[in-house]
Design a protein around this motif. Structure first.
Motif, short mmCIF file in Angstrom:
data_model
loop_
_atom_site.label_atom_id
_atom_site.label_comp_id
_atom_site.label_asym_id
_atom_site.label_seq_id
_atom_site.Cartn_x
_atom_site.Cartn_y
_atom_site.Cartn_z
N ASN A 1 0.80 -1.27 -0.05
CA ASN A 1 0.09 0.05 0.06
C ASN A 1 0.80 1.25 0.06
N GLN A 2 1.90 1.26 0.65
CA GLN A 2 2.97 2.39 0.79
C GLN A 2 3.56 2.77 -0.47
N SER A 3 3.84 1.48 -1.22
CA SER A 3 4.24 1.53 -2.41
C SER A 3 3.32 2.14 -3.49
N VAL A 4 2.30 1.75 -3.39
CA VAL A 4 0.89 2.41 -4.41
C VAL A 4 0.73 3.86 -4.08
N GLN B 1 3.91 5.57 -5.67
CA GLN B 1 3.67 5.58 -7.28
C GLN B 1 2.90 6.58 -7.79
N ASN B 2 1.71 6.96 -6.80
CA ASN B 2 0.70 7.82 -7.07
C ASN B 2 1.35 9.24 -7.24
N GLU B 3 2.16 9.38 -5.99
CA GLU B 3 2.72 10.67 -5.75
C GLU B 3 3.90 11.06 -7.05
N LEU B 4 4.50 9.87 -7.48
CA LEU B 4 5.41 10.10 -8.43
C LEU B 4 4.77 10.33 -9.65
N ALA C 1 11.70 8.05 -6.54
CA ALA C 1 11.97 6.90 -7.43
C ALA C 1 13.02 5.88 -6.57
N GLU C 2 13.93 6.56 -5.86
CA GLU C 2 15.03 5.92 -5.15
C GLU C 2 14.17 4.95 -3.90
N GLU D 1 10.28 -1.62 -3.42
CA GLU D 1 9.80 -2.79 -4.19
C GLU D 1 10.69 -3.95 -4.30
N LYS D 2 12.05 -3.79 -4.12
CA LYS D 2 13.00 -4.90 -3.75
C LYS D 2 12.83 -5.76 -2.46
N ARG D 3 12.39 -4.95 -1.63
CA ARG D 3 11.93 -5.67 -0.20
C ARG D 3 10.54 -6.21 -0.29
N ILE D 4 9.79 -5.64 -1.13
CA ILE D 4 8.47 -6.47 -1.20
C ILE D 4 8.73 -7.70 -1.82
N ASP D 5 9.16 -7.63 -2.92
CA ASP D 5 9.61 -8.97 -3.69
C ASP D 5 10.34 -9.95 -2.63
N ARG D 6 11.28 -9.57 -2.05
CA ARG D 6 11.82 -10.73 -1.05
C ARG D 6 10.76 -11.22 -0.10
N LEU D 7 9.87 -10.16 0.48
CA LEU D 7 8.87 -10.90 1.60
C LEU D 7 7.87 -11.64 0.66
N LYS D 8 7.48 -11.31 -0.32
CA LYS D 8 6.26 -12.27 -0.98
C LYS D 8 6.99 -13.46 -1.55
N GLU D 9 8.38 -13.78 -1.91
CA GLU D 9 8.76 -14.76 -2.21
C GLU D 9 8.84 -15.54 -0.90
#
Length: 415
Positions: free
Chosen positions: A154-157, A160-163, A245-246, A252-260
């Motif tokens: 949700n934080q990522s979303v 993204q909207n802000e960017l 962006a940073e 997103e890198k952390r999210i991908d690791r946690l999802k996996e």
């Protein structure tokens, strides 16, 4: 003597009501969620257990309160396992008890009345075996990790909207590349060269060093930047874009690791694999649904699971007119959140025929998009229940074949 214990759990304490089989209140007490409070409850339960005969009942009910009830459930489970007491323990959706109190015309909601209502609900024999608390399903740690990951998504979303909103003013020529999805290469480009002037200064050669940016694409981006119509290109805006962006790249890198990690923890279990077989539900969503729903046997029907998720329609009655007003939203927001993403994907891709067909029918009847999406969320959750409860993988043709058989039987009967 039958004894029924209702517990309304709050942050750091719980209110308990002990009631006998005639509805008489034996004791009302507030206990802290501490070693001392648990010790007092242990003594009370053991005392009650001595008064309960072989053919009589000692039952405990707690409301599901977002995990605050788990320490008390752990205590009752230990008492039962250690044979200190012969207990039946239940954990109820708050909506169930709220409806029960409304029917009994209880008003002036307080914690004590909630505890009484829980005890009374047990006394009247309204609890079902299916909702008894068990240890089946995922452990609490998995659920905690899934919710943490959801919050990060949700934080990522939000980022993204802000960017995207800022990019419209600071570098509108890049909007076409991020309209549907913020890919890794666009985030790296924005991080290094956030404004049109920086893109022009870097040139196509520097841009093409970013992974997945071809020389042709780099030239196109530079050419567009040379004639940019951006209205906000100051240094502060550039720094904000670069930092956002940073942050997104790191998050997103952390999210991908946690999802996996979460999927790897549950992939050997039958239920998550069944859920992942449903079109529109990916591995991550399957893992979250598994963690949030827990033990499917606590729900005796798909309708009860739908109510648990807060997707049950509410009716508004006025005179002889009754109409559906909205959904209750009095269940798990985590289930609703993940289902919404699954449904939008299934509708967009048309990968789940039962869901897509329902959406198309509702839209043809003039229903608002949100109304149609919520109906599809209920449909998808019913499919989840069917696959999980019947221990079967998803069959996208099942509904059509069932309707065809029913139509055939009907025509044969009429003939």
């Amino acid at each position: 003597m039958n004894v029924y214990v209702g517990g309304d759990v709050s942050k750091g304490y719980a209110d308990f009501c002990l009631m006998d089989g005639e509805g008489e209140i034996l004791l009302e007490i507030q206990l802290d969620d501490t070693r001392q409070g648990h010790s007092q409850m242990r003594k009370l339960i053991c005392k009650c257990n001595r008064k309960v005969g072989l053919e009589e009942e000692l039952e405990v009910a707690l409301e599901a309160t977002g995990g605050m009830e788990r320490n008390w459930l752990h205590l009752f489970r230990k008492l039962d396992e250690a044979d200190e007491a012969d207990l039946n323990v239940y954990r109820f959706n708050p909506l169930v008890i709220r409806r029960f109190t409304e029917q009994k015309l209880h008003s002036n909601k307080t914690d004590e009345i909630n505890a009484q209502a829980l005890a009374d609900y047990l006394r009247l024999g309204l609890a079902e075996e299916k909702v008894a608390y068990t240890d089946e399903g995922p452990d609490d740690g998995l659920k905690t990790l899934a919710r943490k990951t959801q919050r990060m998504v949700n934080q990522s979303v939000d980022l993204q909207n802000e960017l995207q909103a800022l990019l419209q003013r600071a570098h509108p020529e890049l909007v076409q590349y991020v309209r549907d999805h913020l890919s890794q290469w666009t985030l790296r480009l924005i991080k290094q060269y956030p404004t049109p002037s920086e893109v022009v200064e870097a040139g196509p050669e520097a841009l093409s060093e970013i992974p997945y940016v071809t020389e042709e694409k780099a030239r196109s981006i530079v050419e567009a930047a040379q004639t940019s119509v951006a209205s906000q290109t100051d240094k502060d805006t550039a720094l904000t874009l670069s930092l956002t962006a940073e942050d997104l790249l790191r998050l997103e890198k952390r999210i991908d690791r946690l999802k996996e990690r979460l999927w790897n923890r549950v992939r050997d279990r039958r239920a998550p694999r069944l859920l992942a077989s449903i079109e529109g539900i990916g591995k991550w969503s399957a893992a979250v649904l598994y963690c949030e729903i827990g033990d499917i046997t606590q729900f005796s029907s798909a309708k009860k699971l739908i109510a648990y998720a807060g997707l049950d329609p509410q009716r508004e009655e006025s005179g002889d007119i009754a109409r559906e007003k909205t959904i209750s939203k009095q269940g798990s927001s985590h289930i609703r959140s993940v289902l919404y993403g699954c449904v939008t994907a299934a509708i967009r891709n048309g990968s789940n025929p039962p869901v897509r067909d329902l959406y198309d029918r509702l839209k043809e009847r003039g229903k608002h998009q949100k109304v149609a999406e919520v109906a599809c969320m209920r449909k998808l959750l019913a499919i989840v229940y069917g696959c999980w409860n019947n221990n079967e993988r998803f069959d996208p043709t099942h509904e059509k074949r069932l309707k065809a058989r029913q139509a055939e039987k009907k025509s044969t009967g009429e003939a």
